[in-house]
Design an enzyme around this catalytic site. Structure first.
Site, PDB file in Angstrom:
ATOM      1  CE  LYS A 239      25.508 -12.252  -7.744  1.00  0.00           C
ATOM      2  NZ  LYS A 239      24.451 -11.895  -6.710  1.00  0.00           N
ATOM      3  CG  ASN A 240      21.847 -10.236  -8.762  1.00  0.00           C
ATOM      4  OD1 ASN A 240      22.211 -11.097  -8.298  1.00  0.00           O
ATOM      5  ND2 ASN A 240      22.324  -9.140  -8.460  1.00  0.00           N
TER       6      ASN A 240
ATOM      7  CB  CYS B   6      26.611  -8.994   0.486  1.00  0.00           C
ATOM      8  SG  CYS B   6      27.271  -9.827  -0.950  1.00  0.00           S
TER       9      CYS B   6
ATOM     10  NE  ARG C 244      21.096  -6.840   0.812  1.00  0.00           N
ATOM     11  CZ  ARG C 244      21.431  -7.851   0.031  1.00  0.00           C
ATOM     12  NH1 ARG C 244      22.600  -8.435   0.268  1.00  0.00           N
ATOM     13  NH2 ARG C 244      21.000  -8.043  -1.052  1.00  0.00           N
TER      14      ARG C 244
ATOM     15  CG  ASP D 220      24.717  -5.070  -7.485  1.00  0.00           C
ATOM     16  OD1 ASP D 220      24.511  -4.690  -6.053  1.00  0.00           O
ATOM     17  OD2 ASP D 220      23.675  -5.777  -7.971  1.00  0.00           O
TER      18      ASP D 220
ATOM     19  NE  ARG E   9      28.021 -14.854  -2.332  1.00  0.00           N
ATOM     20  CZ  ARG E   9      27.174 -14.189  -1.683  1.00  0.00           C
ATOM     21  NH1 ARG E   9      27.611 -13.568  -0.719  1.00  0.00           N
ATOM     22  NH2 ARG E   9      25.985 -14.178  -1.829  1.00  0.00           N
TER      23      ARG E   9
HETATM   24  C1  EPZ Z   1      18.846  -7.106  -5.316  1.00  0.00           C
HETATM   25  O1  EPZ Z   1      18.933  -7.293  -3.853  1.00  0.00           O
HETATM   26  C2  EPZ Z   1      20.354  -7.637  -5.711  1.00  0.00           C
HETATM   27  N1  EPZ Z   1      20.451  -9.235  -5.257  1.00  0.00           N
HETATM   28  C3  EPZ Z   1      21.293  -6.970  -5.230  1.00  0.00           C
HETATM   29  O2  EPZ Z   1      22.667  -7.358  -5.828  1.00  0.00           O
HETATM   30  C4  EPZ Z   1      20.984  -5.555  -5.447  1.00  0.00           C
HETATM   31  O3  EPZ Z   1      22.305  -4.679  -4.931  1.00  0.00           O
HETATM   32  C5  EPZ Z   1      20.068  -5.059  -4.953  1.00  0.00           C
HETATM   33  O4  EPZ Z   1      18.845  -5.920  -5.491  1.00  0.00           O
HETATM   34  C6  EPZ Z   1      19.562  -3.337  -5.414  1.00  0.00           C
HETATM   35  O5  EPZ Z   1      19.707  -3.466  -6.768  1.00  0.00           O
HETATM   36  C7  EPZ Z   1      19.863  -9.999  -6.194  1.00  0.00           C
HETATM   37  O6  EPZ Z   1      19.343  -9.914  -7.097  1.00  0.00           O
HETATM   38  C8  EPZ Z   1      20.300 -11.397  -5.920  1.00  0.00           C
HETATM   39  P1  EPZ Z   1      16.304  -4.562  -2.678  1.00  0.00           P
HETATM   40  P2  EPZ Z   1      17.644  -7.080  -3.076  1.00  0.00           P
HETATM   41  O7  EPZ Z   1      15.093  -5.577  -2.051  1.00  0.00           O
HETATM   42  O8  EPZ Z   1      16.538  -7.660  -3.709  1.00  0.00           O
HETATM   43  C9  EPZ Z   1      15.409  -2.408   1.491  1.00  0.00           C
HETATM   44  C10 EPZ Z   1      24.802  -8.308  -5.788  1.00  0.00           C
HETATM   45  O9  EPZ Z   1      26.114  -7.696  -5.416  1.00  0.00           O
HETATM   46  N2  EPZ Z   1      14.428  -3.382   1.856  1.00  0.00           N
HETATM   47  O10 EPZ Z   1      16.008  -3.934  -4.082  1.00  0.00           O
HETATM   48  O11 EPZ Z   1      17.801  -7.944  -1.733  1.00  0.00           O
HETATM   49  C11 EPZ Z   1      16.854  -2.945   1.303  1.00  0.00           C
HETATM   50  O12 EPZ Z   1      17.534  -2.871   2.781  1.00  0.00           O
HETATM   51  C12 EPZ Z   1      23.492  -7.972  -4.717  1.00  0.00           C
HETATM   52  O13 EPZ Z   1      24.747  -8.721  -6.682  1.00  0.00           O
HETATM   53  C13 EPZ Z   1      13.785  -3.288   3.126  1.00  0.00           C
HETATM   54  O14 EPZ Z   1      13.768  -2.353   3.543  1.00  0.00           O
HETATM   55  O15 EPZ Z   1      17.670  -5.571  -2.635  1.00  0.00           O
HETATM   56  C14 EPZ Z   1      17.499  -1.893   0.484  1.00  0.00           C
HETATM   57  O16 EPZ Z   1      17.733  -0.937   1.043  1.00  0.00           O
HETATM   58  C15 EPZ Z   1      23.987  -7.271  -3.505  1.00  0.00           C
HETATM   59  N3  EPZ Z   1      13.000  -4.199   3.297  1.00  0.00           N
HETATM   60  C16 EPZ Z   1      16.571  -1.597  -0.456  1.00  0.00           C
HETATM   61  O17 EPZ Z   1      15.277  -2.068  -0.002  1.00  0.00           O
HETATM   62  C17 EPZ Z   1      12.762  -5.384   2.619  1.00  0.00           C
HETATM   63  O18 EPZ Z   1      12.061  -6.169   2.939  1.00  0.00           O
HETATM   64  C18 EPZ Z   1      16.538  -2.238  -1.976  1.00  0.00           C
HETATM   65  O19 EPZ Z   1      16.656  -3.639  -1.691  1.00  0.00           O
HETATM   66  C19 EPZ Z   1      13.518  -5.486   1.321  1.00  0.00           C
HETATM   67  C20 EPZ Z   1      14.535  -4.707   0.800  1.00  0.00           C
END
Ligand code: EPZ
Length: 429
Positions: free
Chosen positions: A22-23, A126, A131, A316, A408
């Site tokens: 999915k991701n 979610c 986030r 995840d 989802r």
């Molecule tokens: C991706 O989310 C995945 N989603 C998530 O999977 C996964 O948990 C996550 O990466 C981490 O591996 C998809 O690929 C669709 P991040 P993403 O930006 O990209 C912080 C699932 O269950 N951050 O790597 O949104 C954030 O808060 C989902 O399939 C900022 O501070 O995650 C977090 O603490 C849930 N500012 C960290 O970075 C930003 O602008 C990592 O988040 C962006 C992120």
């Protein structure tokens, strides 16, 4: 609203086909906005998030067709989707659509890169803590876009096109890396992305963009270099296997005992998690097209884990691993370092009899001899599936409410598990 009912106690034996990720599928679909030619994606999972993104893309005027099922294909065989963003009529992604899925915010990158303007609602998604999107916007600003917030919308503008730049992320972000990568492909000049996410889904996106004509080096390392090109073309690409689905079923087998081969997947996509699983007492081995997981008779050993960006233990899989540890001998400490508040499953696992103490970013899980079935409900995708794993060994009946979270991200979950001997069924309505 559908529910899932499980009668615990049956071991899992057989084969489970792993779906496309999915991701990876979501950013790949979004990448189709970068070109007016067709992007054909194979092995796309049949999931609610995919349908939601198709709706959002249709709203922009993107044409899509889904190839019919060929003989021999089942409901779990991935689908082939062809997306053509030739006549984009709108570059606005409204709240009603974006609020259902956070990843849809990433459309901002190709829209501003190709059309010079995008208006995208701040995201939902979610319930796993704050986030923000500040790092995604930082990347676009570095590439020369102006960003304004207007009535809950992010308005990004670059009327003369984006310009290559140095982008250094202060923390690893998957979404930030996807956004920077997509936007940089059409920027003038060279972009260097530092502290980039190394997740396999980033490599998959880069591979597809390269097929579309992008010049990218270093995807899969923490420094990615993109040489902008004037235009991208169509391509055909197969979505990589879902490492989180793979890890989830591997943990389910470790939990119930039995012997299952996970087909159409690759161990290197989740080596860290598989090594941890081996330490718990499960036998994990590689087969020609997949991974075999076995546990016969022996108990589970508790193991401490800390979630980390790839190649570390994935956030995840944290909830699923916690479910497994509820039945291990001893106490395991599970630290969540990626998201705050990603422990919503703890109180529901407790309803099944788990003993878990929370302290800041850590959960201390004390294994118990047995879990007992109960009605439970979860607030995010991975939390929901952790309750399925617990339900598979809980005595009596476990009913999982709010199954739409599972839909989802897990394709044909109950079918895949039932075929391996689980007593699991979906109750409609
Ligand atoms: C991706 O989310 C995945 N989603 C998530 O999977 C996964 O948990 C996550 O990466 C981490 O591996 C998809 O690929 C669709 P991040 P993403 O930006 O990209 C912080 C699932 O269950 N951050 O790597 O949104 C954030 O808060 C989902 O399939 C900022 O501070 O995650 C977090 O603490 C849930 N500012 C960290 O970075 C930003 O602008 C990592 O988040 C962006 C992120």
């Amino acid at each position: 609203m559908d529910r899932i009912r499980i009668r615990g106690g049956a071991p899992l034996n057989g084969l489970i086909p792993i779906s496309g990720a999915k991701n990876a599928a979501l950013p790949l679909m979004i990448a189709s906005l970068l070109t007016d030619e067709a992007l054909e994606l194979g092995n796309v999972p049949r999931l609610a998030d995919i349908s939601s993104l198709l709706r959002i893309m249709s709203n922009f005027g993107v044409d899509h067709s889904i190839a019919g099922r060929r003989p021999g294909q089942t409901s779990e065989t991935g689908q082939t989707i062809r997306l053509t963003a030739r006549s984009v009529i709108d570059t606005c992604a409204p709240y009603e659509l974006v609020s259902t899925m956070r990843a849809s915010f990433w459309v901002i990158a190709p829209l501003v890169a190709r059309f010079g303007e995008a208006r995208v609602s701040m995201p939902g998604g979610c319930a796993i803590g704050t986030r923000p999107v500040d790092l995604l916007l930082m990347a676009l600003t570095k590439l020369g876009a102006t960003i304004e917030i207007d009535g809950g919308y992010v308005v990004a503008k670059a009327p003369k096109g984006l310009i290559g730049a140095e982008i250094e992320f202060p923390k690893v972000t998957v979404g930030g890396t996807h956004v920077a990568l997509m936007a940089a492909t059409l920027a003038r000049g060279t972009t260097v992305i530092r502290n980039a996410a190394r997740e396999p889904e980033v490599i998959d996106l880069a591979d597809c963009l390269i097929k579309m004509g992008a010049k990218i080096e270093g995807a899969g390392t923490s420094e990615i270099v993109v040489e902008g090109v004037a235009r991208l073309g169509g391509a055909s690409h197969e979505v990589l296997p879902d490492r989180i689905e793979t890890g989830t079923y591997a943990m389910a087998v470790a939990m119930t005992g039995g012997d299952v081969t996970l087909e159409h997947t690759r161990p290197e996509l989740l080596q860290f998690a598989l090594d941890v699983l081996g330490q718990t007492g499960a036998e994990v081995s590689t087969t020609p097209g997949g991974i075999r997981v076995k546990r016969n008779g022996n108990g589970l050993t508790s193991v401490d884990v800390t979630t980390d960006p790839f190649p570390g233990f994935p956030t995840d899989l944290q909830a699923q691993f916690m479910a497994l540890m509820t039945r291990a001998n001893g106490v395991s400490r599970i630290r969540e370092t990626i998201f705050e508040n990603r422990f919503m499953h703890v109180q529901e696992l407790a309803r099944l009899g788990a003993k878990i103490r929370l302290d800041g970013d850590s959960a201390y899980v004390e294994g118990v001899p047995a879990l007992k079935g109960a009605p439970v409900m979860a607030t995010d995708l991975r939390a929901s599936v952790s309750l399925v794993i617990a339900g598979l060994v809980a005595e009596g009946e476990t009913t999982i409410n709010r199954v739409y979270h599972l839909d989802r991200g897990f394709e044909a979950l109950e079918t895949k598990l039932a075929r391996c001997g689980a007593e699991i069924e979906r109750l409609r309505g």
